[in-house]
Design a protein around this motif. Sequence first.
Motif, PDB file in Angstrom:
ATOM      1  N   ARG A   1      -1.036  -7.430  -6.795  1.00 27.21           N
ATOM      2  CA  ARG A   1      -1.905  -7.864  -5.394  1.00 27.21           C
ATOM      3  C   ARG A   1      -1.232  -6.629  -4.718  1.00 27.21           C
ATOM      4  O   ARG A   1      -0.061  -6.189  -4.686  1.00 27.21           O
ATOM      5  N   ILE A   2      -2.093  -5.896  -3.882  1.00 28.10           N
ATOM      6  CA  ILE A   2      -1.661  -4.913  -2.920  1.00 28.10           C
ATOM      7  C   ILE A   2      -1.791  -5.492  -1.377  1.00 28.10           C
ATOM      8  O   ILE A   2      -2.808  -5.876  -1.202  1.00 28.10           O
ATOM      9  N   VAL A   3      -0.634  -5.450  -0.701  1.00 29.24           N
ATOM     10  CA  VAL A   3      -0.840  -5.647   0.689  1.00 29.24           C
ATOM     11  C   VAL A   3      -0.191  -4.790   1.427  1.00 29.24           C
ATOM     12  O   VAL A   3       0.579  -3.763   0.973  1.00 29.24           O
ATOM     13  N   SER A   4      -0.543  -4.802   2.637  1.00 26.24           N
ATOM     14  CA  SER A   4      -0.105  -3.888   3.659  1.00 26.24           C
ATOM     15  C   SER A   4       1.565  -3.778   3.618  1.00 26.24           C
ATOM     16  O   SER A   4       2.076  -4.874   3.450  1.00 26.24           O
TER      17      SER A   4
ATOM     18  N   GLU B   1       6.179 -11.255   3.378  1.00 29.86           N
ATOM     19  CA  GLU B   1       5.461 -12.509   3.930  1.00 29.86           C
ATOM     20  C   GLU B   1       4.688 -12.658   2.606  1.00 29.86           C
ATOM     21  O   GLU B   1       4.557 -13.838   2.413  1.00 29.86           O
ATOM     22  N   GLU B   2       3.985 -11.848   2.345  1.00 26.05           N
ATOM     23  CA  GLU B   2       2.835 -12.103   1.281  1.00 26.05           C
ATOM     24  C   GLU B   2       3.651 -12.522   0.028  1.00 26.05           C
ATOM     25  O   GLU B   2       3.288 -13.437  -0.761  1.00 26.05           O
TER      26      GLU B   2
ATOM     27  N   GLU C   1       0.746  -1.153   0.143  1.00 25.19           N
ATOM     28  CA  GLU C   1      -0.131   0.203  -0.126  1.00 25.19           C
ATOM     29  C   GLU C   1       0.862   1.250   0.028  1.00 25.19           C
ATOM     30  O   GLU C   1       1.883   1.161   0.635  1.00 25.19           O
TER      31      GLU C   1
ATOM     32  N   GLU D   1       3.665  -3.761   5.982  1.00 26.43           N
ATOM     33  CA  GLU D   1       4.322  -4.757   7.073  1.00 26.43           C
ATOM     34  C   GLU D   1       4.529  -5.920   6.452  1.00 26.43           C
ATOM     35  O   GLU D   1       5.147  -7.137   7.103  1.00 26.43           O
ATOM     36  N   LEU D   2       3.507  -6.588   5.608  1.00 23.59           N
ATOM     37  CA  LEU D   2       3.224  -7.810   5.297  1.00 23.59           C
ATOM     38  C   LEU D   2       3.926  -8.238   3.833  1.00 23.59           C
ATOM     39  O   LEU D   2       3.783  -9.144   3.257  1.00 23.59           O
TER      40      LEU D   2
END
Lengths: 258, 257
Positions: free
Chosen positions: A179-182, A188-189, A124, A184-185
């Motif tokens: 994909r959009i991820v936070s 990991e993602e 993000e 912090e992750l």
Amino acid sequence: MREYAFIETKVEDYIGIIELNRPKQLNALNRQMIKEIVQVMESYDQDDTVRVILLKGKGRAFSAGADIDEMSNDDPIRLELLNQFQDWDRLSLIKKPIIGAVQGFVLGGGFELALSCDVLIAAEGAEFSFPEVNLGVMPGAGGTQRLTKLVGRTLALEWIWSAKRIQVEEAQSHGFVNRIVSGELLEEEALKFAKMIAEKPPLAIRLIKDSVNKAIDYSLYEGMQYERKNFYLLFSSEDQKEGMNAFVEKRKPKFQGK
Amino acid sequence: MFTTINYECHEGISWIKLNRPDKLNAFIAEMNREITHAVRQAAKDEEVRCIVITGEGRAFCSGQDLAEVNDDTNHGDLLRNHYTPMVKAIMACEKPIIAAVNGVAAGAGFSLALACDFRLASEKASFINAFVNIGLIPDSGNLHFLSHLVGRAKAIEISVLGEKIPAQKALELGVINRVIPQDTWQKEVEEFASKLAKMPTKAIGLIKRYLTLAENLPLDAYLEKEAEGQRIAGLTKDAKEGVQAFIEKRQPEYIGQ
């Protein structure tokens, strides 16, 4: 494994990781850094312990673009002889899947590097832009070509002319971010995604990439001819036998990449 | 440093005090810039776990200083260049932000209070969506925030009539969180800020982030995001401390990480 000046590398669980490592310079790309990236990608491409390549950037930006100091005094003849973009051509020849994990600024050469990945996972707040026009030049490592093939001529012209900052949501809606991820992750993602691909039959993954890439350059007819040759080719693999037997026997297949 | 605001930090709280009291803390471009800068600085500062925005003197903020506006002013660019970055900095900050509304909050001063997470008002405070009174529309995110807080019917009434809303009435409308008597004003604001500054700051930031997502995503997409958010919260030291303290039947001590 040898030490590199501008990147960090490691292999774990069949994932070959390359991390841009100039966080103080927001991972500005210099020529040596590109050479290192290409070198490692090529070695991963030949390395049986690597099934998926993961490219990421250390710090708050993926990459803020090319190192301007390095090229401000260049002249055309020197650039021709240097032939620096050849390294970028070699990136296109990597056969294994390349997952990009990007955050913060993804600008100029950094954007081109991201567009050279097969799949992009973005944090993000990530921002994409080609700011070259503001320096009196233009993208030179595939930006005008790759972006245009992804989003079409009209948008590509607007974005590259204006140096507009494209927000990650817009990037996703135009299909060049998966994909959009936070933030912090992100790691990991991205690793989760890479692992999911690494568990699939490597030869099928490889020939899928090979075939899909042909859709960009070939006519539909030629592309479909090419696709079916690859489809036939997979029937000579052990993984095809294993995959189909496991399906019939209602068990989980064990793929070996053979 | 700053010329239009006072900025100080102590005990985990960052105080941003608008400091043009003779102009009722009206906005000039420099004040927009300094608030933006101060909020970003507080957001980055690891010591800071709560931010309070308030006004020096008898007003909170009377909105744009009209002495800076003339016939040549492009009102759209004024927003793009000065107010939008300020509102975005406040929205991007993942620490709790309190508007301690000590007096009148008019026009963009009202908007500034609306952009914050909490609004504490002195009994002497009042709110005016004054824009319409000079032929303009509420700006700096005002209608966006206001309609979420009070619904469309009341948002229209407040914005079109442009009337002064006393603190007590603002409380009834749901625009603010509480009204504080003048003699305990300073003490109660400090207590509220200090309470927030001792809470699990990262979780508060995530609540802010996911509340925005909740407002903007369909439920299925939100539920996936929510799982990400809880994964992030679950990794914090404060989450571990919270559970540990619960088991040990003691008060948790949060560090904000």
